[in-house]
Design an enzyme around this catalytic site. Structure first.
Site, PDB file in Angstrom:
ATOM      1  N   GLY A 250       0.834  -1.185   0.050  1.00 56.07           N
ATOM      2  CA  GLY A 250      -0.240  -0.135   0.016  1.00 56.07           C
ATOM      3  C   GLY A 250       0.761   1.157  -0.224  1.00 56.07           C
ATOM      4  O   GLY A 250       0.544   2.291  -0.811  1.00 56.07           O
ATOM      5  N   ASP A 251       1.883   1.300   0.735  1.00 56.87           N
ATOM      6  CA  ASP A 251       2.777   2.684   0.936  1.00 56.87           C
ATOM      7  C   ASP A 251       3.760   2.660  -0.406  1.00 56.87           C
ATOM      8  O   ASP A 251       3.833   3.805  -1.078  1.00 56.87           O
ATOM      9  CB  ASP A 251       3.829   2.279   1.895  1.00 56.87           C
ATOM     10  CG  ASP A 251       3.266   1.788   3.232  1.00 56.87           C
ATOM     11  OD1 ASP A 251       2.035   2.168   3.553  1.00 56.87           O
ATOM     12  OD2 ASP A 251       3.969   0.980   4.134  1.00 56.87           O
TER      13      ASP A 251
HETATM   14  N1  ATP Z   1      -1.186 -10.224  -4.550  1.00 56.47           N
HETATM   15  C1  ATP Z   1      -0.802  -9.336  -5.343  1.00 56.47           C
HETATM   16  N2  ATP Z   1      -0.366  -9.406  -6.487  1.00 56.47           N
HETATM   17  C2  ATP Z   1       0.316  -8.476  -7.028  1.00 56.47           C
HETATM   18  N3  ATP Z   1       0.309  -7.050  -6.702  1.00 56.47           N
HETATM   19  C3  ATP Z   1      -0.366  -7.155  -5.537  1.00 56.47           C
HETATM   20  C4  ATP Z   1      -0.747  -7.936  -4.811  1.00 56.47           C
HETATM   21  N4  ATP Z   1      -1.093  -7.509  -3.392  1.00 56.47           N
HETATM   22  C5  ATP Z   1      -1.154  -6.328  -3.674  1.00 56.47           C
HETATM   23  N5  ATP Z   1      -0.532  -5.680  -4.806  1.00 56.47           N
HETATM   24  C6  ATP Z   1      -0.174  -4.188  -5.119  1.00 56.47           C
HETATM   25  O1  ATP Z   1      -0.347  -3.448  -4.030  1.00 56.47           O
HETATM   26  C7  ATP Z   1      -1.349  -2.494  -4.004  1.00 56.47           C
HETATM   27  C8  ATP Z   1      -1.596  -2.365  -2.529  1.00 56.47           C
HETATM   28  O2  ATP Z   1      -1.992  -3.394  -2.184  1.00 56.47           O
HETATM   29  P1  ATP Z   1      -3.128  -3.603  -0.803  1.00 56.47           P
HETATM   30  O3  ATP Z   1      -4.373  -3.447  -1.429  1.00 56.47           O
HETATM   31  O4  ATP Z   1      -2.854  -4.940  -0.471  1.00 56.47           O
HETATM   32  O5  ATP Z   1      -2.627  -2.360  -0.052  1.00 56.47           O
HETATM   33  P2  ATP Z   1      -2.884  -2.159   1.723  1.00 56.47           P
HETATM   34  O6  ATP Z   1      -3.809  -3.140   2.227  1.00 56.47           O
HETATM   35  O7  ATP Z   1      -3.157  -0.646   1.875  1.00 56.47           O
HETATM   36  O8  ATP Z   1      -1.481  -2.674   2.080  1.00 56.47           O
HETATM   37  P3  ATP Z   1      -0.653  -2.145   3.294  1.00 56.47           P
HETATM   38  O9  ATP Z   1      -0.541  -3.491   4.329  1.00 56.47           O
HETATM   39  O10 ATP Z   1       0.724  -1.816   2.787  1.00 56.47           O
HETATM   40  O11 ATP Z   1      -1.374  -1.115   3.819  1.00 56.47           O
HETATM   41  C9  ATP Z   1      -2.325  -3.297  -5.005  1.00 56.47           C
HETATM   42  O12 ATP Z   1      -3.233  -2.460  -5.499  1.00 56.47           O
HETATM   43  C10 ATP Z   1      -1.464  -3.843  -6.026  1.00 56.47           C
HETATM   44  O13 ATP Z   1      -1.040  -2.878  -6.939  1.00 56.47           O
HETATM   45 MG    MG Z   2      -2.910   0.216   3.725  1.00 46.61          MG
END
Ligand code: ATP
Ligand code: MG
Length: 306
Positions: A250-251
């Protein structure tokens, strides 16, 4: 200049242990030390994209000094408030047949330390960007994000907020340039389950009505969707493959979005670069390197999707 704030940064001590036994002395096969914290991660990925930023926040003790040293070695500018007591936390990650994570709570932050952070924020000028990311340590008031935005609102800054619940809702009135809930966090804000792109559009629009300019909703393995300030919805999938580690995805996306936005002022491109960085980090054991990001940028998938 882009400034990131990390209230409770950490060193992650990763210990690789074969056959972990609870009643025995275990020995590692190898260990690694990484720095972490959401704002710091954004600064690191920005630097790997060739964009200058400064990491602000709080550090303490020998582990805080180590964290700053590691960041400076990696070319990240820092200007942390040094707390008088305690240590920057060291989170322990034991990797064995399964993974055990023990996250520390971190040092006490006093009111005078918060004043010192506000002093540091005085260096922000019109046109600068302030990234507030992550949760708030227990020793801080839970309206601290709101207080920061209130104090610096008149300065013509761009705010980016990656937070959950009221922490996010309460800052929308300051018209952040971008907020980035993931789809679970977006659902929790409105006590609903987000199932489809139509749901994302509907609830992202609600955040916009409450003041956000751009709402970037990350969807983990399903990619991401952006409702831009002109009301256009952009979507992006992911490169197929088995994820290596979700830490910092996410970051990385926040950093890529900002770099893309400032490079071209084009939201489709900002989402693309955000997704490139998110994917590059997903397929790396820690944050993506400059080379990982470049390789991902040229991946056929992103060039086919535009
Ligand atoms: N399994 C995956 N395969 C490929 N890309 C991924 C995957 N998981 C996450 N990403 C990439 O990372 C981006 C952000 O992921 P996610 O939605 O998990 O963020 P988050 O839940 O905010 O994460 P964080 O734990 O860093 O706060 C996704 O939109 C995608 O671009
Ligand atoms: Mg996040």
């Amino acid at each position: 200049m882009i400034y990131t704030v990390t209230f409770n940064p950490a060193l992650d001590y990763v210990m690789n242990v074969k056959n972990l036994q609870s009643r025995d002395i275990n020995r590692t096969e190898s260990e690694q030390l990484y720095y972490g914290g959401k704002g710091i991660n954004v600064s690191v990925i920005l630097s790997r994209l060739g964009m200058d930023s400064k990491a602000l926040g709080f550090t303490a003790g020998f582990s805080g000094m180590q964290l700053e040293e590691m960041l400076e070695k990696d070319g990240i500018k820092t200007d942390f408030v040094h707390l008088k007591n305690g240590y920057t936390r060291i989170n322990v990650k034991i990797k064995s047949d399964s993974e055990l994570d023990i996250n520390a709570c971190g040092p006490e932050i006093e009111a005078t330390d918060v004043d010192a952070l506000f002093e540091k924020l005085e260096q922000l000028k019109k046109g600068d960007t302030l990234v507030l990311a992550g949760s708030i340590p227990k020793s801080l008031p839970d309206d601290i994000y709101e207080k920061i935005l209130q104090r610096f609102d008149s300065r013509g800054l761009n705010f980016v907020v990656d937070a959950t619940g009221d922490l996010l809702l309460n800052v929308l009135k300051y018209h952040p340039l971008m907020v980035k809930p993931n789809h679970h966090e977006l659902g929790e804000l409105f006590s609903v389950n987000i199932e489809s792109i139509e749901d994302i559009e509907k609830y992202a629009k609600k955040l916009q009505d409450m003041g956000a300019r751009n709402v970037l909703v990350s969807r983990g393995k399903n990619g991401a969707a952006l409702l831009d300030e002109y009301g256009v919805v952009h979507t992006m999938g992911n490169v197929p493959g088995e994820i290596v580690s979700s830490v910092g995805c996410g970051d990385s996306m926040v950093a890529g979005f900002l770099a893309g936005y400032y490079e071209k002022k084009d939201y489709a491109y900002a989402l693309k670069l955000g997704s490139v960085c998110g994917n590059a980090t997903a397929f790396s054991p820690n944050l993506a390197s400059k080379e990982d990001i470049e390789k991902m940028f040229h991946n056929e998938f992103f060039n086919k999707e535009g």
